[in-house]
Design a protein around this motif. Structure first.
Motif, short mmCIF file in Angstrom:
data_model
loop_
_atom_site.label_atom_id
_atom_site.label_comp_id
_atom_site.label_asym_id
_atom_site.label_seq_id
_atom_site.Cartn_x
_atom_site.Cartn_y
_atom_site.Cartn_z
N TRP A 34 -0.02 -14.16 -5.32
CA TRP A 34 -0.74 -13.12 -4.74
C TRP A 34 -0.93 -13.51 -3.38
N PRO A 35 -0.20 -12.65 -2.34
CA PRO A 35 -0.36 -13.40 -0.77
C PRO A 35 -1.97 -13.03 -0.22
N GLY A 36 -2.61 -13.74 -0.84
CA GLY A 36 -4.06 -13.60 -0.13
C GLY A 36 -4.54 -15.18 0.27
N THR A 37 -5.76 -14.97 0.86
CA THR A 37 -6.33 -16.39 1.48
C THR A 37 -6.50 -17.28 0.22
N GLY A 38 -6.60 -16.92 -0.66
CA GLY A 38 -6.76 -18.07 -2.05
C GLY A 38 -5.53 -18.67 -2.01
N GLN A 39 -4.30 -18.08 -2.12
CA GLN A 39 -3.08 -18.59 -2.16
C GLN A 39 -2.65 -19.50 -0.86
N LEU A 40 -3.38 -18.92 0.13
CA LEU A 40 -3.10 -19.71 1.43
C LEU A 40 -3.83 -21.18 1.51
N ALA A 41 -5.18 -21.17 0.54
CA ALA A 41 -5.80 -22.10 0.40
C ALA A 41 -5.16 -23.32 -0.54
N PHE A 42 -4.34 -22.77 -1.59
CA PHE A 42 -3.79 -23.18 -2.62
C PHE A 42 -2.41 -23.91 -1.85
N GLN A 43 -1.87 -23.23 -1.14
CA GLN A 43 -0.74 -23.78 -0.40
C GLN A 43 -1.11 -25.10 0.50
N ALA A 44 -2.26 -24.70 1.41
CA ALA A 44 -2.66 -25.52 2.41
C ALA A 44 -3.19 -26.86 1.67
N VAL A 45 -3.63 -26.82 0.36
CA VAL A 45 -4.16 -27.96 -0.47
C VAL A 45 -2.94 -28.82 -0.89
N VAL A 46 -1.86 -28.16 -1.19
CA VAL A 46 -0.67 -28.60 -1.60
C VAL A 46 -0.03 -29.43 -0.36
N VAL A 96 0.81 -1.34 0.01
CA VAL A 96 0.06 -0.07 0.08
C VAL A 96 0.82 1.25 0.08
N ASP A 97 1.86 0.95 0.63
CA ASP A 97 3.07 2.29 0.54
C ASP A 97 3.43 2.75 -0.83
N ASP A 98 3.29 1.78 -1.82
CA ASP A 98 3.78 2.21 -3.15
C ASP A 98 2.70 1.91 -4.06
N PRO A 99 1.69 2.82 -4.12
CA PRO A 99 0.51 2.25 -5.06
C PRO A 99 0.71 1.93 -6.56
N VAL A 100 1.76 2.58 -7.04
CA VAL A 100 1.86 2.21 -8.44
C VAL A 100 2.46 1.08 -8.58
N ASP A 101 3.48 0.57 -7.70
CA ASP A 101 3.99 -0.63 -8.06
C ASP A 101 3.02 -1.84 -7.73
N LEU A 102 2.17 -1.37 -6.78
CA LEU A 102 1.06 -2.30 -6.31
C LEU A 102 -0.10 -2.56 -7.46
N LEU A 103 -0.22 -1.50 -8.02
CA LEU A 103 -1.10 -1.81 -9.28
C LEU A 103 -0.73 -2.21 -10.44
N TYR A 104 0.62 -2.40 -10.49
CA TYR A 104 1.46 -2.98 -11.57
C TYR A 104 1.42 -4.39 -11.39
N HIS A 105 1.54 -4.79 -10.26
CA HIS A 105 1.28 -6.15 -9.72
C HIS A 105 -0.03 -6.76 -9.84
N MET A 106 -1.03 -6.05 -9.78
CA MET A 106 -2.36 -6.12 -9.56
C MET A 106 -2.76 -6.42 -11.10
N VAL A 107 -2.24 -5.79 -12.16
CA VAL A 107 -2.83 -5.77 -13.42
C VAL A 107 -3.18 -7.19 -13.93
N LEU A 108 -2.21 -8.02 -14.05
CA LEU A 108 -2.67 -9.54 -14.31
C LEU A 108 -3.45 -10.21 -13.75
N PRO A 109 -3.47 -10.44 -12.44
CA PRO A 109 -4.33 -11.39 -11.82
C PRO A 109 -5.73 -10.78 -11.82
N VAL A 110 -5.79 -9.40 -11.65
CA VAL A 110 -7.19 -8.71 -11.74
C VAL A 110 -7.82 -8.90 -13.27
N THR A 111 -6.98 -8.77 -14.26
CA THR A 111 -7.37 -9.18 -15.68
C THR A 111 -8.03 -10.75 -15.53
N SER A 112 -7.19 -11.52 -15.05
CA SER A 112 -7.58 -12.86 -15.35
C SER A 112 -8.78 -13.13 -14.53
#
Lengths: 332, 326
Positions: free
Chosen positions: B276-288, B184-200
């Motif tokens: 993306w370090p969210g609950t989805g990834q947590l679940a993904f990793q937990a499944v593995v 959140v401290d670097d919104p531009v960087d954050l947006l840059y990282h968000m483009v692809l996952p948000v699109t998909s």
């Protein structure tokens, strides 16, 4: 015969055993031939009209060019999935460490190249197609058996079964389906294809169940059912002979679209390592190593399985929509 | 109204109870799981017993509790906001979830907003220009969009932007919220990282929203009061956007409620693919990792969210459309 019906598919169209082999509407010659056959008459239960409906639907479907094209592509994929692995045999798991990462379209021997262990990608893709199609078809049969039966009974009899069906649906819908399937797969002791099929069938049937229930709810109140009951038909006979044939159209569409949903679900499971284990390939588990492939610039190893999935799913959806249009022309 | 909400909430809680019982039993009858942690012969037996006791699996002496008793213990802790400990991270599941949840809400919220912002205008345009080239293209694209699962779309995006164009952060290491710089401290960087996952994640919903909006709008446009409004001499724009749109957009509320669990489902794999370090990834990793308390926690969280959002959608719908009575 005295008169030729104005519509080419009038009451005489439903000759038992005659397979529609004409693509055009101009079927009058065949019509006359049908009519000329003695002893073939529509039975008094309207069986002829029923057959006419299905035959008419086939013709309507074949007039739908996109859907027919999709059906042909799908046919080619299914045929290749059945035939090619027989020819290639063990090629899908023979490792060749001298030729890993062979690029595609370079040699006839490995037309889609080879993967990180030197296994032939083409043979693996078609072997994987077998898995996908088998899971898709068998799980949908499961949907139809479980969902069809329970939905019909719930719609016809109502009562506690109806309530149980609706609550089960509520549970399944509010849970993340993927995690549900994974938890059940893990709990039933490991990843075998039979387990995956059973788990998908056991958790995903509710949609067809609900559809069947809705159909039965509407149809059981209609006059023809009352007439059948007044004539003394048993409940079993009413369900199987009178309501079921009329309830079938939306079920067929839903089942067709269900196949593509299952294929995508199986791929997601395989991607997470919860479907058929290696060395047996599936489109999902071929994508498991995507990070390595992408970092090594071997994008074709990600592209081929992903594209195989998308093409198959797209074709099935197109065919499903074609069937919908063919079965219910008013909806167009 | 109040009665309706209370009744729906009661049904929701009942559903959650049913589901928790189902999943709890499933995860507990699974062979192996936390016991395998104790298979290291160098760990003293008492430590293992203590650990299993803490996980709510055995009593102090190491005798396993029967599953119903384990369930009662679990539910008792759940009422205190405790979802048990993760087998892998050795930390409370609640802590893990709370750490990841803001990231997921950010990603999923952005995907939903993008989908609404693009899908609805697209659907409106397609409906008001029925059978035009844009309409045909939209229909075609939405068709393809529905047939591509979000994880395959994510892989395609990685192929295109990561491998071919070398533009995306293919080799990730995305900073966690607050733990590293960026975020959140670097919104531009954050947006840059968000483009692809948000699109998909958004494409599928754009396809669904635009299709639905088109159908809904067309239905309204064919109604009598629209013809009346036109006959009175109102301009096409005024009729379309003032009279028709208001009624056509109502069903979208329900659609959003349906879309949320779909996006969450897609996010489980998409977050994993894009790290993306969210609950989805947590679940993904937990499944593995077969980390069942975490899987159970995520399932419960999503289920509670779904029940709640469905309720909110139904209530909002009633507020937006006064014809609806509970």
């Amino acid at each position: 015969m005295a008169q030729v019906p104005p519509l080419p598919l009038g009451p005489s169209a439903g000759v038992p055993g005659s397979v529609p082999n004409q693509l055009s509407i101009e079927t009058t010659v065949q019509q006359e031939r049908d009519l000329a056959q003695p002893g073939v008459r529509p039975d008094e239960f309207g069986g002829a009209a029923e057959l006419g409906f299905w035959r008419l639907s086939v013709i309507r479907f074949l007039h739908h060019r996109v859907a027919t094209g999709a059906l042909i592509i799908l046919g080619v994929i299914v045929l290749a999935a059945i035939v090619v692995p027989i020819i290639t045999g063990d090629l899908y798991r023979i490792q060749d460490y001298r030729h890993p990462y062979k690029p595609p379209f370079q040699s006839l021997q490995h037309i889609f190249g080879t993967d990180d262990l030197g296994r032939d990608e083409f043979a693996r893709l078609l072997r994987g197609a077998r898995v996908s199609i088998m899971v898709g078809v068998l799980a949908v049969v499961g949907y139809l058996l479980i969902g069809g039966t329970l939905g019909a009974l719930a719609g016809y009899y109502g009562g506690w079964l109806d309530n149980a069906l609706m609550r089960f649906t509520d549970i399944i819908i509010s849970a993340p389906f993927l995690l549900v399937v994974i938890a059940v797969t893990a709990a039933t002791g490991g990843v075998r294809l039979t387990t995956v099929i059973i788990v998908i069938a056991a958790t995903g049937w509710y949609e067809i169940g609900r559809l069947m229930r809705a159909q039965f709810l509407v149809l059981r109140e209609q006059e023809f059912v009352q007439a059948a009951r007044a004539l003394g038909a048993s409940n079993t006979r009413i369900i199987l002979r009178h309501i079921l044939p009329n309830a079938l159209a939306p079920i067929i569409v839903s089942a067709t679209l269900g196949v593509s949903g299952i294929i995508l679900l199986e791929a997601a499971l395989g991607f997470l390592g919860y479907s058929i284990p290696p060395p047996e390939p599936s489109w999902g588990n071929m994508l498991q190593e995507f990070e390595q492939y992408l970092l090594d610039d071997k994008t074709y190893l990600v592209f081929f399985p992903a594209t195989a999935l998308v093409i198959t799913a797209l074709c099935i959806n197109l065919v499903g929509d074609g069937i919908r249009d063919a079965l219910d022309p008013r909806q167009r | 109204m109040t009665f309706y909400v209370v009744r729906r909430l009661a049904i929701g809680v009942f559903l959650l109870f049913l589901m928790s019982a189902m999943f709890f039993t499933l995860t507990r009858v699974t062979p192996g799981a936390p016991i395998s942690v104790g298979e290291n012969p160098r760990i003293h037996q008492s430590v293992i017993i203590l650990r299993l006791h803490r996980l709510g699996l055995t009593d102090e002496k190491g005798n396993p509790y029967p599953i119903p008793q384990q369930y009662v213990l679990y539910m008792g802790a759940l009422l205190h906001g405790d979802l048990g400990d993760s087998y892998v991270y050795n930390r409370p599941v609640t802590t893990l979830l709370m750490q990841r949840l803001p990231n997921s809400i950010l990603l999923l919220g952005a995907a939903l907003l993008v989908a609404l912002a693009i899908g609805i205008p697209l659907g409106i345009f397609a409906a008001t220009h029925q059978y035009s080239k844009t309409d045909m293209t939209t229909s075609l694209l939405s068709y393809v969009g529905v047939s591509i699962p979000s994880f395959v779309l994510g892989l395609y995006l990685l192929i295109i932007f990561g491998a071919f164009l070398k533009q995306s952060p293919l080799h990730w290491g995305f900073p966690l919220f607050g733990m590293h710089s960026g975020g959140v401290d670097d919104p531009v960087d954050l947006l840059y990282h968000m483009v692809l996952p948000v699109t998909s994640l958004a494409i599928l919903q754009i396809a669904i929203f635009s299709r639905f909006m088109r159908a809904s709008m067309l239905e309204v446009l064919h109604q009598d009061y629209i013809r009346t409004a036109r006959a009175k001499g109102l301009s096409i724009e005024k009729v379309n956007y003032k009279h028709a749109l208001r009624n056509a957009i109502l069903p979208i509320i329900t659609l959003v409620a349906i879309a949320i669990p779909q996006i969450v489902n897609g996010a489980i794999i998409t977050e994993g693919i894009f790290s993306w370090p969210g609950t989805g990834q947590l679940a993904f990793q937990a499944v593995v990792d077969r980390d069942y308390p975490v899987i159970l926690g995520v399932v419960m969280l999503v289920a509670a969210g779904t029940v709640l959002f469905n309720l909110i959608a139904d209530v909002t719908y009633g507020v937006a459309d006064p014809r609806i009575r509970y």
